[in-house]
Design an enzyme around this catalytic site. Structure first.
Site, PDB file in Angstrom:
ATOM      1  CD  GLU A  38       4.166   0.706   6.869  1.00 15.33           C
ATOM      2  OE1 GLU A  38       5.055   1.098   7.650  1.00 15.33           O
ATOM      3  OE2 GLU A  38       3.708   1.419   5.943  1.00 15.33           O
ATOM      4  CD  GLU A  39       2.717   4.055   3.989  1.00 19.99           C
ATOM      5  OE1 GLU A  39       2.778   4.706   5.050  1.00 19.99           O
ATOM      6  OE2 GLU A  39       3.682   3.949   3.215  1.00 19.99           O
ATOM      7  CG  ASP A  52      -0.227   0.003   2.532  1.00 19.08           C
ATOM      8  OD1 ASP A  52       0.800  -0.694   2.656  1.00 19.08           O
ATOM      9  OD2 ASP A  52      -0.681   0.698   3.468  1.00 19.08           O
ATOM     10  CG  ASP A  85       6.918   4.231   2.519  1.00 18.21           C
ATOM     11  OD1 ASP A  85       6.941   2.996   2.700  1.00 18.21           O
ATOM     12  OD2 ASP A  85       6.429   5.028   3.338  1.00 18.21           O
TER      13      ASP A  85
END
Length: 557
Positions: free
Chosen positions: A223-224, A145, A179
């Site tokens: 994760e974000e 993500d 990222d």
């Protein structure tokens, strides 16, 4: 006369001490070189393994490297955006991205197929089986993500953020370029290249699997937003009584000269711990009314004072723990000069250094490693310019350094606010139902070649020409969850970043160079080869010989 002689004697001794300290500082600044903690390898150095299988693994071809870049560009075109409100997530983008990965890396998903049942079905977990089940497996982590594009910044991008544009200078632009789609693509490119070699090898009948040690690959999908992807992986491992030798996740990078004061060569920062996080809503209430008749103190005014006091009463700088380990490892790599002298003599300069680092402008990234940070991020008050709001709310985000906790942050706010009955302090995420309420700082992973994970990272990073330094990761990663199944969690991906690149992460014009992707693929490939085809003893012995020569027995280290 006796008094005069005593005074002269004291002054003489004091002068000698001062001159000795000055001499020591000058000596450590310009003459003496502290013992390096790095290993030195030539490009032709072989991996620390004795297995015959390693001798036949070819290097990546030019086509494989170019394919990796092309696949990375394609990966950036999937809008796998996370939102705190799950209903806003476009799951079809995640479905399409997973299908792309499965079709691009068929051997990885066939040979290492290891599906698990998770609530959202978008977390990817693969297991590559090794021939020796008695060896403890390791895990490579990343996430699929990315963060959203802020509407007010969309026109500031040089190229559309989901176009995956490659410019004439070799930069590839796109959300997720730093990222963390480099991690996803590089890990799978590395694995696919090894499996392709094995499939085409004349010895593929002899070697049922090219790996000796089993390992996992885990890509979380949220994760974000600090979601459940990695949490579900850890639950699965624990439910099956699986512990890991080590985990490598995102977090650290290779910093170029100019990022760290006094360091004029690139160095790899390996995250051995990460800061905790919490956000609090501070709400001030009042009577409201018409703006033509305001009271002496309004909710907006009181809230403004609280914010100002929080910014003027920062948490103390801590020159200890992970930062001390960073200084010990990085000082020998510095050029001669006053900064090396100061870092070499922290017993003398620690109070002065703490004060200077806490006030000098331009050292925000360094300062963030040294204390819990305070950042007002959201303000909410008022509906019209002539109406006094009945309440005003500020959201303050704190990134918590090891040694402090969510409770100490709350107590710090409380000490500023006092006992004002019109002021409430509430955990932001609990009040908004937008995810976990926060996280205390992670444990600190061990450093030293006697630890298998650190030894592997030190070896393969030296193989691509960089020394390694432990450091504290500023943001939150999925890595913090894996301490439930291992004590060795390291955060690193070998992208080379300048100081100005740091603001691109989650920001405008996120980008990465082509050669960074190639380096990442080579690095992960060497990690897989070294960790899954070598024993821990091989790696340890290889590092000892690289540092001290072939005649030194590792037990003497």
């Amino acid at each position: 006369k006796r008094m005069k002689r005593a005074i002269v004697g004291v002054l003489s001794i004091g002068g000698i001490v001062i001159l000795s300290i000055i001499g020591l500082v000058l000596y450590s600044s310009y003459i003496s070189t502290p013992t390096s903690h790095q290993i030195k390898l030539s490009k032709s150095a072989t991996l620390p393994c004795s297995e015959d299988i390693l001798k036949s693994i070819p290097n990546l071809t030019t086509k494989q490297k170019q394919d990796a870049v092309d696949h990375f560009i394609q990966a950036l075109r999937f809008e796998t955006i996370s939102h705190t409100q799950h209903s806003r997530v476009n799951l079809s983008q995640f479905d399409n991205f997973i299908h792309f990965l499965q079709s691009t890396y068929p051997l990885s998903f066939q040979i290492c197929s290891y599906p698990i049942s998770v609530p959202d079905n978008h977390t990817i977990l693969l297991k590559c089986n090794g021939s020796n089940p008695s060896l403890q497996p390791f895990l490579l982590a990343s996430h699929t993500d990315v963060v959203p594009i802020a509407p007010e910044t969309s026109k500031l991008w040089s190229y559309p953020p989901f176009e995956g544009h490659r410019d004439s200078n070799g930069y590839i632009y796109g959300r997720g370029a730093m990222d963390d789609k480099p991690g996803v693509i590089s890990i799978l490119e590395s694995l696919e290249s090894i499996l392709t070699w094995h499939k085409n090898s004349k010895n593929n009948q002899k070697f049922i699997t090219p790996f000796t040690r089993s390992f996992y690959i885990a890509f979380g999908q949220d994760e974000e937003v600090m979601g459940s992807g990695a949490v579900n992986v850890v639950k699965h491992l624990k439910n099956n009584q699986i512990t890991l030798a080590f985990v490598i996740d995102e977090g650290g990078t290779i910093i170029n000269p100019g990022v760290f004061p006094g360091l004029n060569k690139p160095i790899a920062l390996i995250g051995t711990s990460e800061k905790g996080f919490v956000s609090f809503n501070i709400t001030v209430t009042g009577a409201g009314g018409h703006s033509s008749m305001p009271p002496n103190q309004t909710p907006v005014g009181i809230l403004s004072t609280i914010i100002s006091q929080l910014e003027n009463n920062q948490f103390p700088v801590r020159l200890e723990g992970v930062f001390h380990s960073t200084i010990v490892a990085i000082t020998p790599e510095m050029d001669p000069g006053p900064i090396r002298g100061i870092f070499s003599n922290l017993w003398l300069f620690k109070p002065l250094l703490a004060y200077v680092l806490s006030i000098l402008p331009g050292l925000e990234s360094t300062r963030a490693m040294l204390r819990t940070t305070t950042a007002p991020t959201i303000l909410d008050a008022g509906i019209a310019d002539n109406v006094l709001p009945k309440s005003a709310t500020a959201t303050i985000n704190f990134r918590i350094i090891p040694g402090e906790t969510i409770n100490t942050v709350y107590n710090h706010i409380k000490s500023i606010v006092g006992d004002n009955p019109n002021v409430k302090i509430v955990n932001f995420r609990e009040s908004s139902s937008s995810g976990p309420s926060g996280s205390n700082p992670s444990a600190v992973s061990p450093v030293g070649s006697e630890y298998f994970g650190w030894g592997v990272i030190q070896w393969v990073t030296a193989k691509i020409g960089f020394g390694v330094v432990p450091f504290l990761v500023m943001g939150a990663t999925d890595g913090r969850h894996y301490y439930e199944v291992t004590d060795q969690v390291y955060r690193f991906i070998p992208m080379r970043l300048n100081k100005e690149d740091l603001v691109r992460i989650h920001g405008v014009n996120e980008r990465l160079r082509e050669d960074d992707i190639e380096r990442c693929v080579e690095w992960y490939r060497n990690v897989i080869i070294t960790a899954s085809m070598c024993s821990g003893e091989d790696v340890h012995q290889g590092i000892v010989q690289a540092r001290f020569g072939p005649d030194l027995n590792h037990k003497e280290l």
